[in-house]
Design an enzyme around this catalytic site. Structure first.
Site, mmCIF file in Angstrom:
data_model
loop_
_atom_site.group_PDB
_atom_site.id
_atom_site.type_symbol
_atom_site.label_atom_id
_atom_site.label_comp_id
_atom_site.label_asym_id
_atom_site.label_seq_id
_atom_site.Cartn_x
_atom_site.Cartn_y
_atom_site.Cartn_z
ATOM 1 C CG HIS A 18 -1.910 -0.996 1.397
ATOM 2 N ND1 HIS A 18 -2.104 -1.717 2.540
ATOM 3 C CD2 HIS A 18 -2.846 -1.436 0.522
ATOM 4 C CE1 HIS A 18 -3.109 -2.559 2.390
ATOM 5 N NE2 HIS A 18 -3.577 -2.425 1.164
ATOM 6 C CE LYS A 42 -11.598 -7.038 2.646
ATOM 7 N NZ LYS A 42 -10.581 -6.202 1.991
ATOM 8 N NE ARG A 91 -3.691 -7.442 -4.326
ATOM 9 C CZ ARG A 91 -4.441 -8.122 -3.502
ATOM 10 N NH1 ARG A 91 -3.928 -8.617 -2.411
ATOM 11 N NH2 ARG A 91 -5.716 -8.310 -3.763
ATOM 12 C CB SER A 130 -4.667 -6.362 4.988
ATOM 13 O OG SER A 130 -4.215 -5.174 4.376
HETATM 14 N N1 COA Z 1 -0.200 -4.167 -1.648
HETATM 15 C C1 COA Z 1 -0.581 -5.059 -0.729
HETATM 16 N N2 COA Z 1 -1.849 -5.409 -0.520
HETATM 17 C C2 COA Z 1 -2.769 -4.846 -1.288
HETATM 18 C C3 COA Z 1 -2.459 -3.916 -2.279
HETATM 19 C C4 COA Z 1 -1.106 -3.574 -2.442
HETATM 20 N N3 COA Z 1 -0.713 -2.687 -3.347
HETATM 21 N N4 COA Z 1 -3.584 -3.538 -2.890
HETATM 22 C C5 COA Z 1 -4.580 -4.204 -2.296
HETATM 23 N N5 COA Z 1 -4.084 -4.977 -1.328
HETATM 24 C C6 COA Z 1 -4.848 -5.888 -0.470
HETATM 25 C C7 COA Z 1 -5.654 -5.179 0.561
HETATM 26 O O1 COA Z 1 -4.950 -5.018 1.767
HETATM 27 C C8 COA Z 1 -6.838 -6.101 0.732
HETATM 28 O O2 COA Z 1 -6.483 -7.143 1.602
HETATM 29 P P1 COA Z 1 -7.604 -7.887 2.454
HETATM 30 O O3 COA Z 1 -8.657 -8.334 1.494
HETATM 31 O O4 COA Z 1 -6.852 -8.999 3.040
HETATM 32 O O5 COA Z 1 -8.090 -6.878 3.449
HETATM 33 C C9 COA Z 1 -7.009 -6.743 -0.637
HETATM 34 O O6 COA Z 1 -5.776 -6.551 -1.286
HETATM 35 C C10 COA Z 1 -8.095 -6.127 -1.441
HETATM 36 O O7 COA Z 1 -7.854 -4.723 -1.517
HETATM 37 P P2 COA Z 1 -9.008 -3.735 -1.897
HETATM 38 O O8 COA Z 1 -9.737 -4.233 -3.071
HETATM 39 O O9 COA Z 1 -8.419 -2.370 -1.970
HETATM 40 O O10 COA Z 1 -10.014 -3.908 -0.702
HETATM 41 P P3 COA Z 1 -10.273 -2.937 0.405
HETATM 42 O O11 COA Z 1 -11.193 -3.599 1.365
HETATM 43 O O12 COA Z 1 -8.988 -2.430 0.968
HETATM 44 O O13 COA Z 1 -11.010 -1.712 -0.327
HETATM 45 C C11 COA Z 1 -12.992 -0.542 -1.027
HETATM 46 C C12 COA Z 1 -12.199 -1.852 -1.054
HETATM 47 C C13 COA Z 1 -13.123 -0.048 0.403
HETATM 48 C C14 COA Z 1 -12.271 0.526 -1.823
HETATM 49 C C15 COA Z 1 -14.377 -0.837 -1.624
HETATM 50 O O14 COA Z 1 -14.944 -1.890 -0.916
HETATM 51 C C16 COA Z 1 -15.282 0.369 -1.557
HETATM 52 O O15 COA Z 1 -15.209 1.245 -2.391
HETATM 53 N N6 COA Z 1 -16.140 0.423 -0.534
HETATM 54 C C17 COA Z 1 -17.070 1.542 -0.331
HETATM 55 C C18 COA Z 1 -18.505 1.117 -0.579
HETATM 56 C C19 COA Z 1 -18.837 1.233 -2.038
HETATM 57 O O16 COA Z 1 -18.753 2.290 -2.634
HETATM 58 N N7 COA Z 1 -19.259 0.103 -2.604
HETATM 59 C C20 COA Z 1 -19.627 0.048 -3.990
HETATM 60 C C21 COA Z 1 -18.428 -0.199 -4.849
HETATM 61 S S1 COA Z 1 -18.870 -0.244 -6.531
#
Ligand code: COA
Length: 163
Positions: A18, A42, A91, A130
């Site tokens: 991140h 989560k 990723r 994560s």
């Molecule tokens: N390096 C390491 N890990 C990474 C990474 C990177 N560059 N990029 C992503 N990851 C990991 C994250 O830590 C996460 O791990 P986890 O699933 O074990 O927690 C996983 O990859 C998925 O990441 P991400 O897709 O960014 O999930 P998120 O939960 O962090 O974020 C939101 C998703 C919050 C942006 C999305 O759910 C959202 O927009 N929510 C708001 C509600 C909404 O608008 N919903 C409608 C969407 S259309």
């Protein structure tokens, strides 16, 4: 007017993957906002405020980055705060389908043109998430080098029941 970008995620916890993305995204825009958001699917490890604080410790020297917390729809937050860009990390190919679906749904909800920019995750960190960090750490595996030192120290304190 400068370009304002949002990089949102759960960051539970922040990883070096991140962080690499945060630094690179900050170099591409005038202002980067890192948005910490609860994901109802989560179970939280650190509270949203703790996650925000942990990110702030790593970006202290970067003038154009702010960390915020928000809830609700990402598109609403983007609309209400005048963002031009949403940054996401990719990723592996498996991320792509989910990401394109989200980007296209969000695009319908934006009130002005907002570009979603995908940055390729640094290959050194492309295998981590994560959840994987938490699982390996909980089973006494070594996650040093994959998360910032302050995050690791907080995970150790949490395990010891101090935090
Ligand atoms: N390096 C390491 N890990 C990474 C990474 C990177 N560059 N990029 C992503 N990851 C990991 C994250 O830590 C996460 O791990 P986890 O699933 O074990 O927690 C996983 O990859 C998925 O990441 P991400 O897709 O960014 O999930 P998120 O939960 O962090 O974020 C939101 C998703 C919050 C942006 C999305 O759910 C959202 O927009 N929510 C708001 C509600 C909404 O608008 N919903 C409608 C969407 S259309």
């Amino acid at each position: 007017m400068g370009k304002k970008a949002l990089y949102a995620g759960s960051f539970d916890p922040l990883t070096n993957g991140h962080l690499d993305l945060i630094y690179r995204a900050a170099n591409l825009c005038d202002e980067l906002v890192v948005g910490v958001i609860g994901n109802p699917q989560k179970i939280p490890y650190f509270s949203i405020e703790e996650r925000k604080w942990l990110i702030e410790q790593e970006i202290k020297d970067m003038q154009n980055i702010n960390v915020v917390t928000f809830s609700g729809l990402l598109a609403d937050y983007v609309n209400n705060n005048g963002f031009d860009i949403v940054v996401r990390g990719l990723r592996a190919t498996m991320d792509f389908e989910y990401e394109i679906q989200m980007a296209q749904m969000n695009a319908r909800l934006y009130k002005k043109n907002v570009e979603t920019i995908f940055l390729m995750t640094n290959p050194n960190y492309s295998f981590i998430s994560s959840s994987m960090i938490k699982e390996v750490f909980s089973l006494n595996g070594d996650v040093s080098g994959l998360v910032p030192e302050t995050v690791l120290n907080h995970m150790i304190l949490r395990k010891q029941g101090v935090k």
